[in-house]
Design an enzyme around this catalytic site. Structure first.
Site, PDB file in Angstrom:
ATOM      1  CE  LYS A  83       1.828  39.722  30.029  1.00  0.00           C
ATOM      2  NZ  LYS A  83       3.024  39.225  29.345  1.00  0.00           N
TER       3      LYS A  83
HETATM    4  O1  G3P Z   1       5.673  40.203  27.772  1.00  0.00           O
HETATM    5  C1  G3P Z   1       5.234  41.302  27.029  1.00  0.00           C
HETATM    6  C2  G3P Z   1       6.338  42.148  26.443  1.00  0.00           C
HETATM    7  O2  G3P Z   1       7.447  42.217  27.266  1.00  0.00           O
HETATM    8  C3  G3P Z   1       6.629  41.901  24.995  1.00  0.00           C
HETATM    9  O3  G3P Z   1       7.826  42.482  24.543  1.00  0.00           O
HETATM   10  O4  G3P Z   1       9.624  42.730  22.880  1.00  0.00           O
HETATM   11  O5  G3P Z   1       7.501  41.548  22.232  1.00  0.00           O
HETATM   12  O6  G3P Z   1       7.517  44.000  22.581  1.00  0.00           O
HETATM   13  P1  G3P Z   1       8.123  42.708  22.967  1.00  0.00           P
END
Ligand code: G3P
Length: 218
Positions: A83
Site C-alpha cells: 500500500k
Molecule cells: O484503510 C484506510 C481507510 O479505510 C481508513 O478509514 O475511517 O480512518 O477514514 P478511516
C-alpha cells in the site's frame, strides 16, 4: 462487490473470516498502532486467516526506500499487496514495483484524476476514501461514482476499492455505484448483519420449537 476487512486486529479478522465472507484485508499504520505485536508476524497470521489480497502499508516517504520497503513487505507472502500513498513519490514507487510484478494498492485517493494517475502507474487497486470526505461535509460517494465511471470508460485493470467506510449504507451505496471492493471495519460488519426482525424471528422460532418439545414430552 467483494468484501474486505479494514483492521489489523487478528481477533476481529478471525471472527469475521469465520463467517466465510472475506475476500481480503486492508491495514494501515493507524490500525497497526492499535494492536500489539511485531508487524511482519501480524501480516503472516492475517495471510493464514484470509486467502486474498492483504494490504500492508509502506511508511517511507522517498522513492528508493518506498521501493525497498515495498519489496520487503511483498516477500512476506504472495498475497501481500503493497500500500502506497497517492503522491508523486508513491506513483514512482508504484510504477517500479508493478514492473517487478508486485501488486500495489494506492491509498488516500480522493479524486478521479488521482485515481487515473494511480491506474496509469500500474496500481492493482486504488482506494478512494468515503468517510473522510463526509467528515469535511463533501460527497465521498459522488467522487467514488466519478472514479468508477472513468474506469468503465478506460482499459484500466485497476480495481476500485472503496475505503474509509463508516456505515452499512456506505457499503450498499458503494456496491450500487459499482465499486469492485469495499473494505469494511469490523464494527460495520456487525451492523450489516443485525436486524431487529431477524433477532425477534429467531427468538420466536426457538420459543415455538421449545413449546412443541414440551408438548411432546407432556
Ligand atoms: O484503510 C484506510 C481507510 O479505510 C481508513 O478509514 O475511517 O480512518 O477514514 P478511516
Amino acid at each position: 462487490m467483494k468484501l474486505f476487512i479494514d483492521t489489523a486486529s487478528l481477533q476481529d479478522i478471525e471472527e469475521i473470516a469465520s463467517w466465510g465472507v472475506l475476500a481480503g484485508v486492508t491495514t494501515n499504520p493507524t490500525l497497526l498502532s492499535q494492536v500489539e505485536g511485531d508487524e511482519d508476524s501480524i501480516y503472516r497470521r492475517i495471510c493464514e486467516l484470509v486467502d486474498g489480497p492483504i494490504s500492508a502499508e509502506v511508511v517511507a516517504n522517498d522513492v528508493p526506500t518506498m521501493i525497498s520497503e515495498g519489496k520487503r513487505l511483498a516477500a512476506i507472502h504472495p498475497n501481500i499487496v503493497v500500500k502506497l500513498p497517492t503522491c508523486a513519490e508513491g506513483l514512482s514507487a508504484t510504477s517500479a514495483l508493478a514492473k517487478d510484478g508486485i501488486r500495489v494498492n494506492m491509498t488516500l485517493c480522493f479524486t478521479a484524476s488521482q485515481a487515473m494517475l494511480a491506474a496509469s502507474a500500474g496500481a492493482a487497486f486504488v482506494s478512494p476514501f468515503l468517510g473522510r470526505y463526509d467528515d469535511i461535509s463533501e460527497d465521498g460517494l459522488g467522487h467514488l461514482g466519478e472514479i468508477v465511471e472513468c474506469f468503465a470508460n478506460s482499459l484500466y485493470e485497476t480495481e476500485v476499492l472503496a475505503a474509509s467506510i463508516r456505515s452499512p449504507l456506505h457499503v450498499m451505496e458503494a456496491a450500487q455505484i459499482g465499486a469492485d471492493i469495499a473494505t469494511i471495519p469490523p464494527k460495520v460488519f456487525h451492523q450489516m448483519l443485525k436486524h431487529p426482525l431477524t433477532g425477534s424471528g429467531i427468538d420466536q422460532f426457538n420459543k415455538d420449537h421449545a413449546g412443541r418439545l414440551a408438548k411432546q414430552g407432556a
